[in-house]
Design a protein around this motif. Sequence first.
Motif, PDB file in Angstrom:
ATOM      1  N   HIS A   5       1.065  -1.080   0.457  1.00 41.52           N
ATOM      2  CA  HIS A   5      -0.394  -0.043  -0.038  1.00 41.52           C
ATOM      3  C   HIS A   5       1.326   1.367  -0.076  1.00 41.52           C
ATOM      4  O   HIS A   5       2.095   0.914   0.138  1.00 41.52           O
ATOM      5  N   HIS A  39       2.019   5.921   0.806  1.00 45.27           N
ATOM      6  CA  HIS A  39       2.054   6.924   1.501  1.00 45.27           C
ATOM      7  C   HIS A  39       3.051   7.801   0.800  1.00 45.27           C
ATOM      8  O   HIS A  39       3.369   7.791   0.306  1.00 45.27           O
ATOM      9  N   HIS A  53       4.995  -0.040   0.097  1.00 42.33           N
ATOM     10  CA  HIS A  53       5.502  -0.205   0.820  1.00 42.33           C
ATOM     11  C   HIS A  53       4.735  -1.675   1.328  1.00 42.33           C
ATOM     12  O   HIS A  53       3.226  -1.816   1.483  1.00 42.33           O
ATOM     13  N   GLU A 105       3.968  -4.917   4.862  1.00 37.25           N
ATOM     14  CA  GLU A 105       5.522  -5.594   6.283  1.00 37.25           C
ATOM     15  C   GLU A 105       3.980  -6.550   6.584  1.00 37.25           C
ATOM     16  O   GLU A 105       3.230  -6.927   6.170  1.00 37.25           O
ATOM     17  N   GLN A 131       1.878  -0.029  15.497  1.00 43.03           N
ATOM     18  CA  GLN A 131       2.824   1.433  14.780  1.00 43.03           C
ATOM     19  C   GLN A 131       2.406   2.668  15.085  1.00 43.03           C
ATOM     20  O   GLN A 131       1.599   2.667  15.160  1.00 43.03           O
TER      21      GLN A 131
HETATM   22 MN    MN Z   1       1.740   1.294   5.917  1.00 39.93          MN
END
Ligand code: MN
Length: 276
Positions: free
Chosen positions: A60, A62, A104, A106, A119
């Motif tokens: 996704h 950012h 990115h 995760e 986070q």
């Molecule tokens: Mn993220």
Amino acid sequence: MSEIRNCIGVVNGMPTSDGAGVSLLRVVGTPQIDYLDPFLMLDEFKNDDPGAYVAGFPEHPHRGFETVSYMKQGAMKHRDSAGNEGIIHDGGVQWMTAGSGIIHSEMPQQTEGLLWGYQLWVNLPAKHKMTAPRYQDIQKDGIPEVITDELHVRIMAGHYQGTDGASQTLWPVEYMDVMAKPGAVFTHDIPEGHNVMVFVYEGEMHAGDKVIAAHQLGVFAQSGALELRAGSEKAGCLIMAGKPIGEPVAKMGPFVMNTDAEIRQAVQDYRAGKFA
Ligand code: MN
């Protein structure tokens, strides 16, 4: 001696899910506390049921701020469109500056056991929103610690008693993990005017006449020294402090800018494949 900083409110997190279905507790970024400048979001994920975390946070985008992941237990793999890749384990931190745009993922690197981490989203001022993306991957041993008989302080960012934190930040913020023995007192001078929030993950912390229980967030006034006292059991908390940016916030999902026009531009640039 400076005065003691008042705890002006204690809020509960809100259970929700994000990513591809990771169960988490949203602590900042809720109807109760939408934004504590410069902190946009704080999530706690703590699950020993793999079904609540294995799907992770797939690719996704950012733009306009920084995402900070801190693992207490478990392993998480980061990979991004700027070519950065890394796995952090127990005690490690990933400090990612999304800046002008990054994509990115995760993903948990385990299929059983406890996955426990946080986070934090740190906003950036207009002058840094379109900075080049940057990624800092700091393992457990790279995080400076101050250890006394009573306290164990890990400094992910900022300064504590002459020790500098591990991360380079674009804006004055501090991020620490404080583990305290029963009754231990933690004090820390924080610049006047900075915002401070304390998330207790274990035990309870007393701040003046306020009690911040496990899974609660204490919000503090902008003046005075922070003083926390662990309750009758050992306690652990995250301390986040930062200088308010004081600019308008336009937020849509993974993009945080100053104006709606900049948000529309972010969506357009992402769809046009212009992110790093
Ligand atoms: Mn993220």
